[in-house]
Design a protein around this motif. Structure first.
Motif: not given
Length: 64
Positions: A21-23, A29-32, A52-53
């Protein structure tokens, strides 16, 4: 999350088993997933990756 002295591992899955839920985490996760990475290691001593943040550890004094 399994941890050791130099960070912790987070299971992403292939495909991702959930979307956080954390942006900031969701983007990681999407990049991974796009890179075919199943496990992530969060390590405060590792090199930074562009785009990446970055997360900071909570200040122990502020936690009481």
């Amino acid at each position: 999350m399994p941890t050791h002295d130099f960070g912790g591992f987070v299971f992403v899955g292939a495909p991702r088993y959930r979307i956080p839920v954390e942006n900031d985490l969701a983007s990681i996760f999407e990049a991974a997933e796009q890179a075919g990475i199943v496990w992530l290691k969060f390590d405060s001593e590792a090199d930074l990756l562009d785009g990446l943040p970055v997360f900071s550890a909570p200040d122990e004094d502020a936690m009481g």
